[in-house]
Design a protein around this motif. Structure first.
Motif, PDB file in Angstrom:
ATOM      1  N   TRP A  95      -9.737   7.227  -7.554  1.00  0.00           N
ATOM      2  CA  TRP A  95      -8.364   7.444  -7.105  1.00  0.00           C
ATOM      3  C   TRP A  95      -7.485   7.914  -8.272  1.00  0.00           C
ATOM      4  O   TRP A  95      -6.718   8.879  -8.155  1.00  0.00           O
ATOM      5  N   SER A 145      -6.075   5.218   5.555  1.00  0.00           N
ATOM      6  CA  SER A 145      -7.458   5.007   6.003  1.00  0.00           C
ATOM      7  C   SER A 145      -8.204   3.980   5.144  1.00  0.00           C
ATOM      8  O   SER A 145      -9.248   3.471   5.543  1.00  0.00           O
ATOM      9  N   ASP A 146      -7.655   3.661   3.954  1.00  0.00           N
ATOM     10  CA  ASP A 146      -8.368   2.744   3.043  1.00  0.00           C
ATOM     11  C   ASP A 146      -7.801   1.329   3.044  1.00  0.00           C
ATOM     12  O   ASP A 146      -8.295   0.469   2.313  1.00  0.00           O
ATOM     13  N   ARG A 147      -6.774   1.088   3.864  1.00  0.00           N
ATOM     14  CA  ARG A 147      -6.106  -0.226   3.763  1.00  0.00           C
ATOM     15  C   ARG A 147      -7.002  -1.384   4.157  1.00  0.00           C
ATOM     16  O   ARG A 147      -6.900  -2.470   3.598  1.00  0.00           O
ATOM     17  N   TYR A 207     -13.502   2.411  -6.739  1.00  0.00           N
ATOM     18  CA  TYR A 207     -12.517   3.095  -5.907  1.00  0.00           C
ATOM     19  C   TYR A 207     -11.312   3.505  -6.766  1.00  0.00           C
ATOM     20  O   TYR A 207     -10.838   4.647  -6.703  1.00  0.00           O
ATOM     21  N   LYS A 259     -10.170  -1.642   3.618  1.00  0.00           N
ATOM     22  CA  LYS A 259     -11.022  -1.956   2.461  1.00  0.00           C
ATOM     23  C   LYS A 259     -10.255  -2.835   1.471  1.00  0.00           C
ATOM     24  O   LYS A 259     -10.790  -3.805   0.947  1.00  0.00           O
ATOM     25  N   SER A 303       0.836  -1.208   0.000  1.00  0.00           N
ATOM     26  CA  SER A 303       0.000   0.000   0.000  1.00  0.00           C
ATOM     27  C   SER A 303       0.866   1.251   0.000  1.00  0.00           C
ATOM     28  O   SER A 303       0.570   2.232  -0.680  1.00  0.00           O
TER      29      SER A 303
END
Length: 396
Positions: A193, A155-157, A189, A159, A147
């Motif tokens: 992004w 904050s999205d890890r 997503y 998911k 990541s």
């Protein structure tokens, strides 16, 4: 099934062989090393089990990886528009662009940071009597590392973890009810992004890919999706199972565990032996005969599916002395855990480094780890790509 009167290929995908496929592989290498069989998803194809044949298949460009060449573009998806599922010249272009994020120098520069991540994860279980190796350590470590390389927001890890588990499960023939929902969420997503990165690129690998030009050729939209999904999903899954299977092999061989604890500098060779002995990727991804051809006396038709049993090749006695012996001081072996030829895994140096740090740090911090269950009772993930245990409960 009674092994005395059944063919080994009939036993290959039984629950017993999922737990321990190696006796079945030994018989296949002996009796039918190039076997025509039905895979768990109902497809017929060829299974290659000997090391020498495996190397030849992995290098032979008569066998193609791009499914759309064989069956039409409707079979192409965002999960296959990457170097793993492409042939030259596309393969070279895609790999060349991605390789810039995984040079040996860049990987080695991450050593200290990976060490901090490992220590942080083990700090979280310090003071407990138990830990679950996969959930608490083997899974989060590589997902954090990949990541960060890609630039996934912290904050999205979580998911990504859910999506990745679900999508790998589907590829591994253990399809869950939410897999299509997760695929959709993942692609939506990524679209948002990428849009953001086009306006404000960072210095992460994804930003570089989005703005990259290689000999005047940008990655297409589909290819950016394909490369990112490959790196996020395949890029950490191998390492999860390298750590899990590696620790399990050590726990099952206490003499080797003690040897490594007493001599942590043996870790490089130990990782190679873990990859050979019970590797994290049991089977190669699919190849198809690109034409009618003959391979070692077997007539293969254009479109025939061919799969290499990488973990069988790692136990081939014609290539390795005492192949069923787990020996961390074995001379460096030319195992096929990361594949071979042009499709050799470009993340291999990173996976090796993560494995070295994760395992040595675990053994140093918790020198008395033991399995809390009988190893024979552990549940292996079913399916056709990864070989790994769902949970490894440890007492600390």
């Amino acid at each position: 099934m009674n092994s005395s009167n059944s063919s080994p290929k009939e036993e290959l995908f039984t629950p017993k062989a999922v737990q321990n496929p190696y006796p079945v592989y030994a018989r296949m290498r002996e009796e039918e090393p190039i076997a025509k069989l039905m895979f768990p998803d109902g497809q017929f194809g060829w299974m290659i089990t000997r090391y020498e044949d495996a190397v030849e298949i992995l290098r032979d460009q008569r066998f193609v990886k791009d499914m759309s060449k064989m069956f039409g573009s409707e079979y192409q998806s965002i999960f296959t528009s990457n170097m793993l599922f492409s042939d030259p010249p596309d393969h070279r272009r895609l790999r060349g662009l991605v390789q810039q994020g995984f040079t040996p120098k860049l990987v080695e520069a991450m050593r200290e940071h990976i060490q901090q991540i490992a220590d942080g994860l083990l700090d979280a279980v310090e003071g407990q009597d138990t830990m679950e190796l996969i959930d608490d350590y083997a899974f989060p470590l590589p997902i954090i590392v990949i990541s960060e390389i890609l630039g996934v927001p912290v904050s999205d890890r979580d998911k990504f973890r859910v999506w990745s588990n679900s999508i790998v499960g589907a590829a591994n023939a253990e399809e869950g009810p939410d897999v299509y929902l997760h695929m959709q969420q993942f692609t939506e997503y990524l679209a948002q992004w990428f849009e953001q990165l086009r306006k404000q690129p960072g210095d992460d690998l994804i930003s570089r890919l989005i703005v990259a030009e290689d000999a005047g050729e940008r990655l297409s939209e589909q290819e950016i999706y394909g490369v990112v999904s490959l790196l996020i999903i395949a890029g950490h899954e191998t390492t999860v199972n390298l750590i899990g299977n590696g620790v399990l092999s050590l726990l099952q061989h206490p003499d080797q565990l003690k040897k490594l604890q007493d001599n942590p500098e043996l870790i490089k060779g130990a990782i190679e032996e873990m990859l050979r002995y019970n590797g994290p990727v049991e089977f190669s991804t699919s190849r198809w005969a690109g034409e009618d051809l003959e391979f070692k006396g077997h007539a293969m038709k254009r479109g025939d599916l061919v799969i290499v049993a990488l973990d069988s090749a790692g136990r081939d006695g014609d290539q390795f002395t005492d192949p069923d012996l787990f020996d961390i001081t074995r001379e460096r072996s030319r195992h096929l855990a990361f594949g071979h030829g042009i499709h050799m895994c470009l993340g291999a140096p990173l996976a090796r480094l993560e494995g070295e740090i994760a395992i040595n740090t675990l053994l140093r911090r918790f020198p008395n780890i033991k399995l809390r269950e009988d190893a024979n009772e552990l549940e292996w993930r079913p399916g056709m790509i990864v070989r790994g245990v769902k949970e490894i409960p440890l007492s600390l």
